[in-house]
Design a protein around this motif. Structure first.
Motif, mmCIF file in Angstrom:
data_model
loop_
_atom_site.group_PDB
_atom_site.id
_atom_site.type_symbol
_atom_site.label_atom_id
_atom_site.label_comp_id
_atom_site.label_asym_id
_atom_site.label_seq_id
_atom_site.Cartn_x
_atom_site.Cartn_y
_atom_site.Cartn_z
ATOM 1 N N ILE A 261 0.856 -1.178 0.000
ATOM 2 C CA ILE A 261 0.000 0.000 0.000
ATOM 3 C C ILE A 261 0.892 1.228 0.000
ATOM 4 C CG2 ILE A 261 -2.185 -0.782 1.001
ATOM 5 C CD1 ILE A 261 -1.029 -0.643 3.691
ATOM 6 N N GLU A 262 0.373 2.305 -0.533
ATOM 7 C CA GLU A 262 1.178 3.516 -0.652
ATOM 8 C C GLU A 262 1.566 3.983 0.748
ATOM 9 O OE1 GLU A 262 2.980 6.994 -1.210
ATOM 10 O OE2 GLU A 262 1.028 7.067 -0.191
ATOM 11 N N PRO A 263 2.863 4.115 1.028
ATOM 12 C CA PRO A 263 3.313 4.391 2.401
ATOM 13 C C PRO A 263 2.670 5.611 3.042
ATOM 14 C CG PRO A 263 5.174 3.699 1.074
ATOM 15 C CD PRO A 263 4.018 3.840 0.125
ATOM 16 N N ALA A 264 2.548 6.706 2.315
ATOM 17 C CA ALA A 264 1.978 7.923 2.907
ATOM 18 C C ALA A 264 0.499 7.717 3.250
ATOM 19 C CB ALA A 264 2.147 9.099 1.951
ATOM 20 N N GLN A 265 -0.222 6.981 2.412
ATOM 21 C CA GLN A 265 -1.635 6.732 2.692
ATOM 22 C C GLN A 265 -1.804 5.845 3.924
ATOM 23 O OE1 GLN A 265 -3.702 5.251 -0.755
ATOM 24 N NE2 GLN A 265 -3.081 6.956 -2.061
ATOM 25 N N PHE A 266 -0.915 4.864 4.078
ATOM 26 C CA PHE A 266 -1.011 4.016 5.268
ATOM 27 C C PHE A 266 -0.623 4.791 6.518
ATOM 28 C CE2 PHE A 266 0.282 0.178 7.854
ATOM 29 C CZ PHE A 266 -1.023 -0.280 8.012
ATOM 30 N N GLN A 267 0.367 5.682 6.389
ATOM 31 C CA GLN A 267 0.692 6.570 7.515
ATOM 32 C C GLN A 267 -0.532 7.356 7.937
ATOM 33 O OE1 GLN A 267 4.177 9.121 7.603
ATOM 34 N NE2 GLN A 267 5.153 7.880 6.014
ATOM 35 N N SER A 268 -1.263 7.877 6.949
ATOM 36 C CA SER A 268 -2.456 8.675 7.237
ATOM 37 C C SER A 268 -3.508 7.834 7.957
ATOM 38 C CB SER A 268 -3.027 9.244 5.932
ATOM 39 O OG SER A 268 -4.181 10.006 6.181
ATOM 40 N N LEU A 269 -3.693 6.581 7.516
ATOM 41 C CA LEU A 269 -4.657 5.695 8.168
ATOM 42 C C LEU A 269 -4.260 5.449 9.616
ATOM 43 C CD1 LEU A 269 -6.932 3.571 8.334
ATOM 44 C CD2 LEU A 269 -5.300 1.903 7.419
ATOM 45 N N LEU A 270 -2.994 5.124 9.847
ATOM 46 C CA LEU A 270 -2.535 4.853 11.210
ATOM 47 C C LEU A 270 -2.673 6.084 12.092
ATOM 48 C CD1 LEU A 270 0.677 2.770 10.400
ATOM 49 C CD2 LEU A 270 -1.537 1.904 11.174
ATOM 50 N N SER A 271 -2.356 7.238 11.542
ATOM 51 C CA SER A 271 -2.481 8.487 12.297
ATOM 52 C C SER A 271 -3.934 8.756 12.670
ATOM 53 C CB SER A 271 -1.918 9.646 11.477
ATOM 54 O OG SER A 271 -2.075 10.865 12.167
ATOM 55 N N ASP A 272 -4.831 8.518 11.711
ATOM 56 C CA ASP A 272 -6.259 8.746 11.957
ATOM 57 C C ASP A 272 -6.780 7.800 13.037
ATOM 58 O OD1 ASP A 272 -8.857 9.966 11.256
ATOM 59 O OD2 ASP A 272 -9.341 7.954 10.542
ATOM 60 N N LEU A 273 -6.388 6.522 12.952
ATOM 61 C CA LEU A 273 -6.842 5.560 13.959
ATOM 62 C C LEU A 273 -6.319 5.934 15.337
ATOM 63 C CD1 LEU A 273 -6.367 2.178 12.031
ATOM 64 C CD2 LEU A 273 -8.523 3.359 12.524
ATOM 65 N N ARG A 274 -5.063 6.315 15.397
ATOM 66 C CA ARG A 274 -4.483 6.704 16.685
ATOM 67 C C ARG A 274 -5.180 7.931 17.243
ATOM 68 N NH1 ARG A 274 1.795 8.262 17.021
ATOM 69 N NH2 ARG A 274 0.937 10.116 16.012
ATOM 70 N N ASP A 275 -5.507 8.897 16.391
ATOM 71 C CA ASP A 275 -6.203 10.106 16.841
ATOM 72 C C ASP A 275 -7.602 9.799 17.360
ATOM 73 O OD1 ASP A 275 -3.978 11.568 16.149
ATOM 74 O OD2 ASP A 275 -4.817 12.363 14.278
ATOM 75 N N ARG A 276 -8.176 8.711 16.872
ATOM 76 C CA ARG A 276 -9.499 8.293 17.353
ATOM 77 C C ARG A 276 -9.415 7.559 18.693
ATOM 78 N NH1 ARG A 276 -13.655 7.512 13.247
ATOM 79 N NH2 ARG A 276 -12.936 8.248 11.204
ATOM 80 N N GLY A 277 -8.186 7.332 19.169
ATOM 81 C CA GLY A 277 -7.994 6.625 20.429
ATOM 82 C C GLY A 277 -7.893 5.127 20.264
ATOM 83 N N ILE A 278 -7.743 4.677 19.025
ATOM 84 C CA ILE A 278 -7.607 3.242 18.771
ATOM 85 C C ILE A 278 -6.194 2.801 19.136
ATOM 86 C CG2 ILE A 278 -7.810 1.409 17.056
ATOM 87 C CD1 ILE A 278 -10.412 2.938 17.622
ATOM 88 N N ARG A 279 -6.082 1.706 19.872
ATOM 89 C CA ARG A 279 -4.779 1.146 20.216
ATOM 90 C C ARG A 279 -4.313 0.245 19.071
ATOM 91 N NH1 ARG A 279 -7.672 1.066 25.205
ATOM 92 N NH2 ARG A 279 -8.492 -1.010 24.682
ATOM 93 N N LEU A 280 -3.089 0.464 18.599
ATOM 94 C CA LEU A 280 -2.576 -0.236 17.421
ATOM 95 C C LEU A 280 -1.481 -1.214 17.816
ATOM 96 C CD1 LEU A 280 -2.278 2.814 14.978
ATOM 97 C CD2 LEU A 280 -4.191 1.201 15.216
ATOM 98 N N GLY A 281 -1.567 -2.414 17.267
ATOM 99 C CA GLY A 281 -0.565 -3.428 17.552
ATOM 100 C C GLY A 281 -0.200 -4.227 16.319
ATOM 101 N N ILE A 282 0.806 -5.056 16.457
ATOM 102 C CA ILE A 282 1.306 -5.901 15.375
ATOM 103 C C ILE A 282 1.544 -7.302 15.919
ATOM 104 C CG2 ILE A 282 3.323 -6.371 13.904
ATOM 105 C CD1 ILE A 282 3.660 -3.329 13.635
ATOM 106 N N PHE B 147 3.853 4.730 14.858
ATOM 107 C CA PHE B 147 2.443 4.712 15.251
ATOM 108 C C PHE B 147 2.097 3.535 16.168
ATOM 109 C CE2 PHE B 147 2.555 7.020 11.205
ATOM 110 C CZ PHE B 147 1.893 8.183 11.574
ATOM 111 N N PHE B 148 3.047 2.643 16.386
ATOM 112 C CA PHE B 148 2.780 1.455 17.197
ATOM 113 C C PHE B 148 3.523 1.520 18.520
ATOM 114 C CE2 PHE B 148 2.199 0.187 12.786
ATOM 115 C CZ PHE B 148 0.976 -0.465 12.842
ATOM 116 N N ASP B 149 2.827 1.152 19.588
ATOM 117 C CA ASP B 149 3.452 0.994 20.895
ATOM 118 C C ASP B 149 4.270 -0.289 20.851
ATOM 119 O OD1 ASP B 149 4.129 0.501 23.519
ATOM 120 O OD2 ASP B 149 2.089 0.708 24.298
#
Length: 370
Positions: free
Chosen positions: A212-233, A254-256
């Motif tokens: 996926i286009e790196p900048a677009q995925f950055q935007s998705l991760l940033s948006d999810l984090r701003d919504r208070g979503i906890r992100l993991g791998i 974007f990941f803890d």
């Protein structure tokens, strides 16, 4: 509303192609290099300095134009280290089979393995095969002979152990032999710069392919984090292969890190609780570890699964049957993305598994929060 989103990496963020290339090269080395069995192969003499065209030829032969990869993925084999081991063993079994009737060969094999399945033992085993086997050239056509219609990862490993015990009178130490393959795979994937070795292998870390286009995925991760979503791998990659490319594409931040679980963490857990092996996917261990940020293997393995009330809170985003099975056992929702090995052709498979969501790619996760 989901409160946690856990991502797989290969087939979701990054292409699996280089991992499959490294797996094929590892299998070929274990069979043909003088470091190991030293057999002849339809893929040619062993070399470390291969062009991309050379690599493509080796992979086509080792994995039978990827049909073997599809079979492995379809029974829940997600880790490339497992793929290496299983394909290597199928060809080793054929080489042993072609010499098994010779009494001198049997004695040579027993002597070779007197101290267990070490690198030295594999070399000695290769010498015996070269001296006594009637089938001298590895053809990479024997996966189905050993594994046939097996339906799970565990069944594949059981088939190998059973064959070696019943047909050759040998105890197959799958952990020791698996570890040899794992170490060799790391040499191929990381290259000499990271392993501080002198094998002539350049590695693939600097040629990762984003899905996926790196900048677009950055935007998705940033948006999810701003919504208070906890992100993991939760990934089958070791730690270095996880962090280096994700930093390069701007995603790591974007990941803890406490909610990142890799193959390195799975190996440590298996060493601490060996009776729990295997803990790689489709076992839900890595996803549970990332969800809870709990790094105590014993504590995690005592957790009652599936977790209650998490279906509406936890979303796992993956590309494989192994991810789907792990999500189901964990009690989480599963979003299948069609960017893995089979692409859009995987849709019916995920429909049969009743995936909660089937997405063209990981960017469509955003629509679930619209």
């Amino acid at each position: 509303m989901f409160t946690d989103v856990l991502f797989d990496i290969d087939g979701v963020m990054l292409s699996e192609e280089r991992y499959f290339d490294a797996s094929a090269l590892t299998v070929n080395e274990l069979l043909t290099s003088s470091r190991f069995l030293g057999l002849q192969s339809v893929a040619g003499a062993y070399r470390a300095d291969l062009s991309n065209d050379d690599i493509a030829v080796v992979r086509q032969l080792v994995f039978q134009r990827d049909t073997v990869l599809e079979k492995l993925k379809n029974v829940g084999v997600n880790a490339n280290w497992d793929m290496v081991y299983l394909v290597f063993v199928s060809e080793l079994a054929q080489a042993l089979r072609s010499a098994a009737a010779n009494s001198e060969f049997k004695r040579a094999v027993v002597n070779a393995l007197s101290d267990g399945w070490t690198v030295g033992a594999v070399q000695s085993l290769g010498s015996a095969i070269r001296e006594y086997a009637s089938e001298q050239v590895v053809s990479y056509e024997h996966y189905d002979i050993l594994y046939g219609d097996a339906t799970t990862r565990d069944e594949l490993f059981d088939r190998a152990r059973t064959l070696f015990a019943t047909s050759f009178g040998l105890e197959l130490d799958d952990h020791a032999l698996w570890s040899i393959g794992q170490t060799t795979f790391q040499e191929w994937y990381l290259g000499d710069d990271y392993t501080r070795a002198s094998t002539g292998k350049k590695g693939f870390l600097k040629s990762e392919i984003p899905l996926i286009e790196p900048a677009q995925f950055q935007s998705l991760l940033s948006d999810l984090r701003d919504r208070g979503i906890r992100l993991g791998i939760a990934t089958g990659r070791p730690f270095t292969e996880t962090k280096v490319p994700l930093e390069f594409f701007g995603w790591w931040k974007f990941f803890d890190e406490a909610k990142v679980s890799t193959a390195s963490d799975v190996l440590i857990a298996e060493q601490q609780v060996p009776e729990a092996r295997p803990l790689s996917k489709p076992h839900p261990f890595s996803y549970l570890r990332s969800l809870t940020a709990n790094h105590d293997p014993a504590g995690l393995l005592s957790t009652s699964l599936p977790l209650e009330g998490k279906r509406a809170q936890v979303l796992i985003v993956g590309d494989s049957i192994a991810d789907a099975l792990a999500a189901e056992r964990l009690g989480a929702s599963f979003a299948a993305v069609l960017t893995g090995l089979e692409g859009a052709a995987a849709r019916p498979k995920f429909e049969r598994l009743q995936a909660n969501f089937i997405l063209d790619d990981a960017l469509q996760v955003n629509a679930l929060f619209a």
